[in-house]
Design a protein around this motif. Sequence first.
Motif, PDB file in Angstrom:
ATOM      1  N   ILE A   1       1.919   6.508  -7.223  1.00 50.66           N
ATOM      2  CA  ILE A   1       1.113   7.465  -7.669  1.00 50.66           C
ATOM      3  C   ILE A   1       1.607   8.942  -7.649  1.00 50.66           C
ATOM      4  O   ILE A   1       1.281   9.830  -8.396  1.00 50.66           O
ATOM      5  CB  ILE A   1      -0.318   7.255  -6.934  1.00 50.66           C
ATOM      6  CG1 ILE A   1      -0.995   5.967  -7.087  1.00 50.66           C
ATOM      7  CG2 ILE A   1      -1.301   8.328  -6.951  1.00 50.66           C
ATOM      8  CD1 ILE A   1      -1.582   5.718  -8.537  1.00 50.66           C
ATOM      9  N   ILE A   2       2.036   9.179  -6.185  1.00 56.11           N
ATOM     10  CA  ILE A   2       2.566  10.594  -5.988  1.00 56.11           C
ATOM     11  C   ILE A   2       3.720  10.865  -7.102  1.00 56.11           C
ATOM     12  O   ILE A   2       3.823  12.003  -7.312  1.00 56.11           O
ATOM     13  CB  ILE A   2       3.032  10.685  -4.641  1.00 56.11           C
ATOM     14  CG1 ILE A   2       1.742  10.514  -3.669  1.00 56.11           C
ATOM     15  CG2 ILE A   2       3.880  11.734  -4.227  1.00 56.11           C
ATOM     16  CD1 ILE A   2       2.161  10.400  -2.301  1.00 56.11           C
TER      17      ILE A   2
ATOM     18  N   GLY B   1       1.767   1.319  -8.809  1.00 63.87           N
ATOM     19  CA  GLY B   1       0.984   2.622  -8.746  1.00 63.87           C
ATOM     20  C   GLY B   1       1.640   3.619  -9.927  1.00 63.87           C
ATOM     21  O   GLY B   1       0.274   4.242 -10.228  1.00 63.87           O
TER      22      GLY B   1
ATOM     23  N   GLY C   1       0.827  -1.122  -0.054  1.00 61.59           N
ATOM     24  CA  GLY C   1       0.099  -0.015   0.052  1.00 61.59           C
ATOM     25  C   GLY C   1       0.649   1.349   0.086  1.00 61.59           C
ATOM     26  O   GLY C   1       0.628   2.337  -0.893  1.00 61.59           O
ATOM     27  N   ILE C   2       1.910   1.251   0.837  1.00 62.66           N
ATOM     28  CA  ILE C   2       2.751   2.267   0.767  1.00 62.66           C
ATOM     29  C   ILE C   2       3.471   2.580  -0.431  1.00 62.66           C
ATOM     30  O   ILE C   2       3.553   3.964  -1.060  1.00 62.66           O
ATOM     31  CB  ILE C   2       3.870   2.311   1.913  1.00 62.66           C
ATOM     32  CG1 ILE C   2       3.105   2.146   3.204  1.00 62.66           C
ATOM     33  CG2 ILE C   2       4.731   3.180   1.969  1.00 62.66           C
ATOM     34  CD1 ILE C   2       3.962   1.811   4.405  1.00 62.66           C
TER      35      ILE C   2
ATOM     36  N   PHE D   1       2.564   1.656  -3.495  1.00 59.59           N
ATOM     37  CA  PHE D   1       1.772   1.842  -4.492  1.00 59.59           C
ATOM     38  C   PHE D   1       1.441   3.388  -4.306  1.00 59.59           C
ATOM     39  O   PHE D   1       1.330   4.056  -5.502  1.00 59.59           O
ATOM     40  CB  PHE D   1       0.178   1.171  -4.298  1.00 59.59           C
ATOM     41  CG  PHE D   1      -0.625   1.515  -5.238  1.00 59.59           C
ATOM     42  CD1 PHE D   1      -0.831   0.626  -6.432  1.00 59.59           C
ATOM     43  CD2 PHE D   1      -1.640   2.466  -5.173  1.00 59.59           C
ATOM     44  CE1 PHE D   1      -1.727   0.872  -7.390  1.00 59.59           C
ATOM     45  CE2 PHE D   1      -2.702   2.562  -6.095  1.00 59.59           C
ATOM     46  CZ  PHE D   1      -2.761   2.010  -7.182  1.00 59.59           C
ATOM     47  N   TRP D   2       1.248   4.099  -3.446  1.00 57.93           N
ATOM     48  CA  TRP D   2       1.158   5.502  -3.247  1.00 57.93           C
ATOM     49  C   TRP D   2       2.142   6.362  -3.592  1.00 57.93           C
ATOM     50  O   TRP D   2       1.931   7.408  -4.101  1.00 57.93           O
ATOM     51  CB  TRP D   2       0.552   5.880  -1.698  1.00 57.93           C
ATOM     52  CG  TRP D   2      -0.903   5.722  -1.434  1.00 57.93           C
ATOM     53  CD1 TRP D   2      -1.720   4.771  -0.868  1.00 57.93           C
ATOM     54  CD2 TRP D   2      -1.953   6.741  -1.767  1.00 57.93           C
ATOM     55  NE1 TRP D   2      -3.135   4.993  -1.049  1.00 57.93           N
ATOM     56  CE2 TRP D   2      -3.370   6.247  -1.659  1.00 57.93           C
ATOM     57  CE3 TRP D   2      -1.790   7.930  -2.546  1.00 57.93           C
ATOM     58  CZ2 TRP D   2      -4.481   7.066  -2.027  1.00 57.93           C
ATOM     59  CZ3 TRP D   2      -2.988   8.824  -2.879  1.00 57.93           C
ATOM     60  CH2 TRP D   2      -4.198   8.308  -2.745  1.00 57.93           C
TER      61      TRP D   2
ATOM     62  N   TYR E   1      -1.224   4.899 -12.489  1.00 58.15           N
ATOM     63  CA  TYR E   1      -1.518   6.291 -12.857  1.00 58.15           C
ATOM     64  C   TYR E   1      -1.513   6.636 -14.122  1.00 58.15           C
ATOM     65  O   TYR E   1      -2.618   7.338 -14.698  1.00 58.15           O
ATOM     66  CB  TYR E   1      -0.313   7.006 -12.097  1.00 58.15           C
ATOM     67  CG  TYR E   1      -0.631   8.415 -12.330  1.00 58.15           C
ATOM     68  CD1 TYR E   1      -1.240   9.218 -11.326  1.00 58.15           C
ATOM     69  CD2 TYR E   1      -0.100   9.234 -13.263  1.00 58.15           C
ATOM     70  CE1 TYR E   1      -1.277  10.923 -11.569  1.00 58.15           C
ATOM     71  CE2 TYR E   1      -0.287  10.734 -13.747  1.00 58.15           C
ATOM     72  CZ  TYR E   1      -1.072  11.222 -12.587  1.00 58.15           C
ATOM     73  OH  TYR E   1      -1.046  12.689 -12.783  1.00 58.15           O
TER      74      TYR E   1
END
Length: 260
Positions: free
Chosen positions: A81-82, A218, A74-75, A77-78, A222
């Motif tokens: 995205i960022i 991620g 989860g970390i 992946f974010w 995006y």
Amino acid sequence: MNMEVLMGLIIPFAGTALGSACVFFLKNGLGIKVQKALGGFASGVMVAASIWSLIIPAMDQSEGLGKLSFLPAGIGFWLGIIFLLVLDSAIPHLHMNAEKAEGPQAHLKKTTMLVLAVTLHNIPEGMAVGVVYAGYISGNAAISASGALALALGIAIQNFPEGAIISMPLAAEEKNKGKAFLYGVLSGAVEPVGTLLTILAAGLIVPAMPYLLSFAAGAMMYVVVEELIPEMSEGEHSNVGVVMFAVGFTLMMALDVALG
């Protein structure tokens, strides 16, 4: 460098080159429906690759955390995205700016922005292949040679329409097929370079492998949500993009499970 790793470098890049070569065989460019179909197909491949080749292995490698095994994925992946969000903000919607370019420099600006936009989006794909092969080289049990090959093939499949979508419009604009082919090929050159650099850093990145796998996922997701899906949905309504998304997703899922 063994043959398996060499294939991981060559296969995705070959997909871009073969797609770009369509400029020599297709006379009238790609129709709107064909572009939507290719965009949908590419989206399906990237989503399936993100799930089966990146996120699931990332969680498998964190199974020692028990019910929190999703946390590194989860970390990561974010963070992916960022990362792409920051890049997209720094170089906003290059392809859209290219279409609006006017004046004596408009032609050069459009060509440069189009290639740069695709090159930017190839970064996470090259990174994804590199991370998976780095995991395989390090002896990570969650990543097999066939699984890494499945991802490389999936990215190559996705790169084929991408190469065509780059070279065909450029050929129509510049009336020079050779130059359009070269631009298409160059747009994919960042992938093997990124893959190789990631592989060479294998010893350093192994401890962070779950985060890096999901980071690549991620970043790829995006690109799908921000660029590919809106492009395949714009204009006159058509279901071809959705159908081809399902085809690409199913094909990549089958490749990963069958070869993994």
